[in-house]
Every structure is written in C-alpha cells, then in structure tokens.
Design a protein around this motif. Structure first.
Motif, PDB file in Angstrom:
ATOM      1  N   UNK A 175       1.021  -1.327   0.008  1.00  0.00           N
ATOM      2  CA  UNK A 175       0.116  -0.488   0.016  1.00  0.00           C
ATOM      3  C   UNK A 175       0.819   0.944   0.007  1.00  0.00           C
ATOM      4  N   UNK A 176       2.012   1.017   0.851  1.00  0.00           N
ATOM      5  CA  UNK A 176       2.493   2.205   1.092  1.00  0.00           C
ATOM      6  C   UNK A 176       3.546   2.705  -0.367  1.00  0.00           C
ATOM      7  N   UNK A 177       4.894   1.481  -0.124  1.00  0.00           N
ATOM      8  CA  UNK A 177       5.832   1.944  -1.319  1.00  0.00           C
ATOM      9  C   UNK A 177       4.921   2.125  -2.080  1.00  0.00           C
ATOM     10  N   UNK A 178       4.530   1.815  -3.524  1.00  0.00           N
ATOM     11  CA  UNK A 178       4.228   1.814  -4.737  1.00  0.00           C
ATOM     12  C   UNK A 178       3.717   3.823  -4.999  1.00  0.00           C
ATOM     13  N   UNK A 179       3.054   4.114  -3.505  1.00  0.00           N
ATOM     14  CA  UNK A 179       2.393   5.420  -3.595  1.00  0.00           C
ATOM     15  C   UNK A 179       3.759   6.291  -3.687  1.00  0.00           C
ATOM     16  N   UNK A 180       4.396   5.835  -2.609  1.00  0.00           N
ATOM     17  CA  UNK A 180       5.419   7.207  -2.787  1.00  0.00           C
ATOM     18  C   UNK A 180       6.762   6.712  -3.975  1.00  0.00           C
ATOM     19  N   UNK A 181       6.761   5.840  -4.277  1.00  0.00           N
ATOM     20  CA  UNK A 181       7.323   5.902  -5.548  1.00  0.00           C
ATOM     21  C   UNK A 181       7.339   6.373  -6.916  1.00  0.00           C
ATOM     22  N   UNK A 182       6.062   6.220  -6.608  1.00  0.00           N
ATOM     23  CA  UNK A 182       5.709   7.455  -7.994  1.00  0.00           C
ATOM     24  C   UNK A 182       5.619   9.221  -7.416  1.00  0.00           C
ATOM     25  N   UNK A 183       4.791   9.389  -5.768  1.00  0.00           N
ATOM     26  CA  UNK A 183       5.619  10.952  -5.301  1.00  0.00           C
ATOM     27  C   UNK A 183       6.836  11.339  -5.712  1.00  0.00           C
ATOM     28  N   UNK A 184       7.840  10.333  -4.779  1.00  0.00           N
ATOM     29  CA  UNK A 184       9.272  10.521  -5.215  1.00  0.00           C
ATOM     30  C   UNK A 184       9.990  11.067  -6.777  1.00  0.00           C
ATOM     31  N   UNK A 185       9.457  10.070  -7.248  1.00  0.00           N
ATOM     32  CA  UNK A 185      10.146  10.394  -9.180  1.00  0.00           C
ATOM     33  C   UNK A 185       9.146  11.343  -9.604  1.00  0.00           C
ATOM     34  N   UNK A 186       7.961  11.964  -8.767  1.00  0.00           N
ATOM     35  CA  UNK A 186       8.010  12.967  -9.490  1.00  0.00           C
ATOM     36  C   UNK A 186       8.875  14.535  -8.502  1.00  0.00           C
ATOM     37  N   UNK A 187       9.536  13.800  -7.307  1.00  0.00           N
ATOM     38  CA  UNK A 187       9.937  15.469  -6.372  1.00  0.00           C
ATOM     39  C   UNK A 187      11.216  14.789  -7.511  1.00  0.00           C
ATOM     40  N   UNK A 188      11.812  13.768  -7.033  1.00  0.00           N
ATOM     41  CA  UNK A 188      13.628  14.630  -7.732  1.00  0.00           C
ATOM     42  C   UNK A 188      13.051  15.104  -9.586  1.00  0.00           C
ATOM     43  N   UNK A 189      12.279  14.719 -10.347  1.00  0.00           N
ATOM     44  CA  UNK A 189      12.179  15.526 -11.510  1.00  0.00           C
ATOM     45  C   UNK A 189      12.361  16.693 -12.111  1.00  0.00           C
ATOM     46  N   UNK A 190      11.328  17.008 -10.809  1.00  0.00           N
ATOM     47  CA  UNK A 190      11.303  18.643 -10.538  1.00  0.00           C
ATOM     48  C   UNK A 190      11.442  19.416  -8.920  1.00  0.00           C
ATOM     49  N   UNK A 191      12.924  18.304  -8.706  1.00  0.00           N
ATOM     50  CA  UNK A 191      14.081  19.451  -7.983  1.00  0.00           C
ATOM     51  C   UNK A 191      13.680  19.816  -6.395  1.00  0.00           C
ATOM     52  N   UNK A 192      12.181  19.319  -6.312  1.00  0.00           N
ATOM     53  CA  UNK A 192      11.262  19.814  -5.134  1.00  0.00           C
ATOM     54  C   UNK A 192      11.530  18.736  -4.094  1.00  0.00           C
TER      55      UNK A 192
END
Ligand code: DP6
Length: 349
Positions: free
Chosen positions: A231-248
């Motif tokens: 439940x937790x990691x699959x969502x976090x992976x998507x959010x983390x990829x987004x954060x890295x892409x946007x240097x957020x």
C-alpha cells in the motif's frame, strides 16, 4: 602472464527503502526502491580483479584480509559472468583467452572500502557493484548496464543500484527468474547537483543484525511489512519520482524521512524487534525535525539504513554549512554522544 582490471564504485543511499525479499536465492524484493548514488570520490569500493593461468582457485581479499568465497552470492555472480564471458586478446602481451578458457581460468579479487564495512553504510552495495563491473570488463562481457545490474543484484540487492550514478530506481519486477528485476537511472548526477549529503558516523561497529537476516525475520514475523510493501511504497515511489524530476526538495525530504521512519518501524514490528538506530540517531532526528518545523518548510532530509549512522541531505551548500555547524555544536565528534566523525563532500571532520 596476469591480466588485471581495476574499478571504483560509489555506494548508494536509499531514500525509498528496499526491505524484504520474495526470493532469497535470486534476491528479488517485495517492493521497488529509489536511491541516490554518492560522489565516487568518497564512500566507495576499489576493486582489482586479475586472471592468470597460474591461479589454482578463485580467491578474494577484502581490506587486505582473505575472505571465504564459499558463500553462494559470490559464486552466483561469478557463474553468471563466466557464462557471458567472451574472447579477450592482448597482442602486446601475447595473451589470448577464448570463451571456453573462461570456464577453467580462476580469478583473484582484491577489494578496499574507504568507509566502515557493515556499519550500515551500504558497503555490500558498492562491493558487489564493483566486483561485477570489474569482472565484466576483465571477461569482456558484452551485456548492457541493466543486465549487469541484475547480476550485481544476486550479490546484494542494493548493489544493483550502484551501477548507475545520480538517482536510481530498482524495479522489483514480476518474473520468477528475476530477469525484469533491474536498476534504471531516473536522473543523472548533474540533474540536482545542489544537494549536499552529510553522513554522521554514529558508530563504525559491525551491526548486530545483518540486513539479509533482518529483512528475512521481518517478512516472516511483521504484519506491518505487507501493508508497507503493497500500500505505502507503490504510492511513495510515484511521488518520489515526481519530486526528483521537479527538484522539489520539500516533497523529497518529507518522503525520505517518512520512509526511513517506516522502515525502522517495520524493524520494531519484527519479532524479536530489531533496533538499528540508537539514542544519538534519535536525537539527530529530533534536531532535524525541530529545525524543519521552525523554518516551516523542510531544509534537511534524514535517512538511516540498517545501522545508527545518519545520512543527512540538505538542499544547498549554505544549508549544509548551517547544518554542520548545528551538528558540531550538539554532537561534537568523540564526545559522550558516541559520534565518531562527519563525512561531507570529500572531507571527514
Ligand atoms: C536498509 O542490499 O544489504 O540498506 O540484498 O540481503 O544483501 P541483501 O541486503 P542489502 O539491504 C539493504 C537494505 C537497506 C535499504 C536499501 O538499501 O534499500
């Protein structure tokens, strides 16, 4: 004659952690993970591999001490590489090794870590990545980097991520033979070069529970781990990829801290519980949390692997300098806080 290759591989630090296997032998994980590979100038393994007709068996030295090669993991990597070795010719030295010769020839491996082995600084990651990379060069293995990552994975799961620089995702894969459980680069080392990583070496002692046995016990006894992996990691992976892409950085920091804390929570949920962090680690977390809350937006991220050492990531050099000032004030090295040193950039303080 002796033919030799030397390579250097940095370690990587997971910001979304790998913890738990679905296949112990092939080293297949129960969730995807994301890491950042450190600068190769520090926290790295240097490995020399050599082949000679005079070598009578495979041998390996780690930091100058001979190690047994009987453990299945080295053998698995060696077997995979030998099967893919191709012809090597060095006319100057009059050396010719055919594909068939590699089945009989033995290799010697000498590896050095410039950081504490098995103290939770992911030494096996750099070690196996470097072993596989240097042997692949020596044996003229023509596979691409992702195939090599699947071989390094069979040495140590986290090693597959060290074959790339920058931000790396280890895709858990679905296949039973592990062929799709490989590392991919999300962004290269220049993508977000403002980030500064400081490692507070709280203890360089060997950890009591290795990652390998710790995660096995967690999978066998923790109920929380299933919730985390599904439940937790699959969502976090998507959010983390987004954060890295946007240097957020605020999102990157929130996700890294939350994932480190949940990883240590599943360790506590293991029976018997596994404690990787100590009082100093907890005090470092409080210090960073207070600072981030005071600023209103995260300035620093923390993450702890299977040991008490803190990996602190700040979003620029100015914050890193402030962070170091605070740490040195609250946690002076070799004081009663148990802290040994700080590793920052290319310096150790
Ligand atoms: C907490 O890769 O050392 O660092 O696959 O059994 O060799 P094995 O384990 P290992 O585990 C690393 C665990 C971790 C998290 C991570 O690096 O993702």
């Amino acid at each position: 004659w002796v033919l030799m290759v030397t390579a250097q591989t940095p370690t990587n630090i997971a910001v979304i952690k790998y913890w738990g296997k679905r296949d112990e032998k092939l080293i297949l994980p129960i969730n995807d993970s994301i890491s950042v590979t450190l600068d190769p100038s520090h926290l790295c393994t240097t490995t020399s591999v050599a082949v000679s007709p005079d070598f009578t068996h495979d041998r390996m030295w780690l930091n100058g001490k001979e190690m047994s090669l009987s453990g299945g993991r080295y053998q698995n990597c060696l077997r995979e590489l030998r099967a893919r070795a191709s012809e090597v010719e060095d006319e100057e030295k009059g050396i010719k090794i055919t594909k068939k010769d590699w089945e009989k020839l033995h290799v010697h491996v000498a590896s050095y870590n410039n950081f504490p082995t098995a103290a939770g600084l992911a030494s096996s990651a750099a070690g196996f990545a470097c072993l596989v990379f240097s042997l692949a060069k020596l044996m003229n293995v023509k596979e691409d980097q992702s195939k090599l990552s699947a071989i390094a994975r069979q040495g140590s799961g986290s090693a597959c991520r060290s074959l790339y620089g920058g931000f790396v995702k280890w895709i858990m894969g679905k296949e039973e033979d592990g062929s799709d459980s490989v590392a991919v680069q999300l962004a290269d080392e220049n993508h977000w070069d403002d980030l500064v990583i400081i490692i507070a070496v709280v203890s360089s002692r060997q950890k009591e529970t290795s990652s390998t046995s710790g995660m096995l016990e967690t999978v066998e006894t923790s109920m929380l781990i299933q919730h985390r992996a599904k439940e937790v990691v699959p969502k976090r992976i998507i959010q983390m990829e987004e954060a890295i892409k946007n240097r957020d950085f605020p999102s990157f920091a929130r996700l890294s801290c939350a994932d480190s804390n949940q990883f240590h929570a599943v360790c506590l949920d293991t029976s018997p519980p596994i404690f990787y962090m100590n009082d100093t680690s907890h005090r470092i977390i409080s210090c960073v949390e207070k600072w981030n809350r005071f600023e209103g937006t995260p300035q620093v991220a923390y993450t702890f692997d299977a040991g008490p050492n803190a990996v602190l990531i700040s979003h620029n050099r100015k914050t890193a300098a402030l962070l170091l000032q605070r740490l040195l004030f609250h946690f002076p090295p070799n004081s009663d806080t148990d802290l040994n040193s700080y590793v920052i950039g290319d310096k150790t303080i």
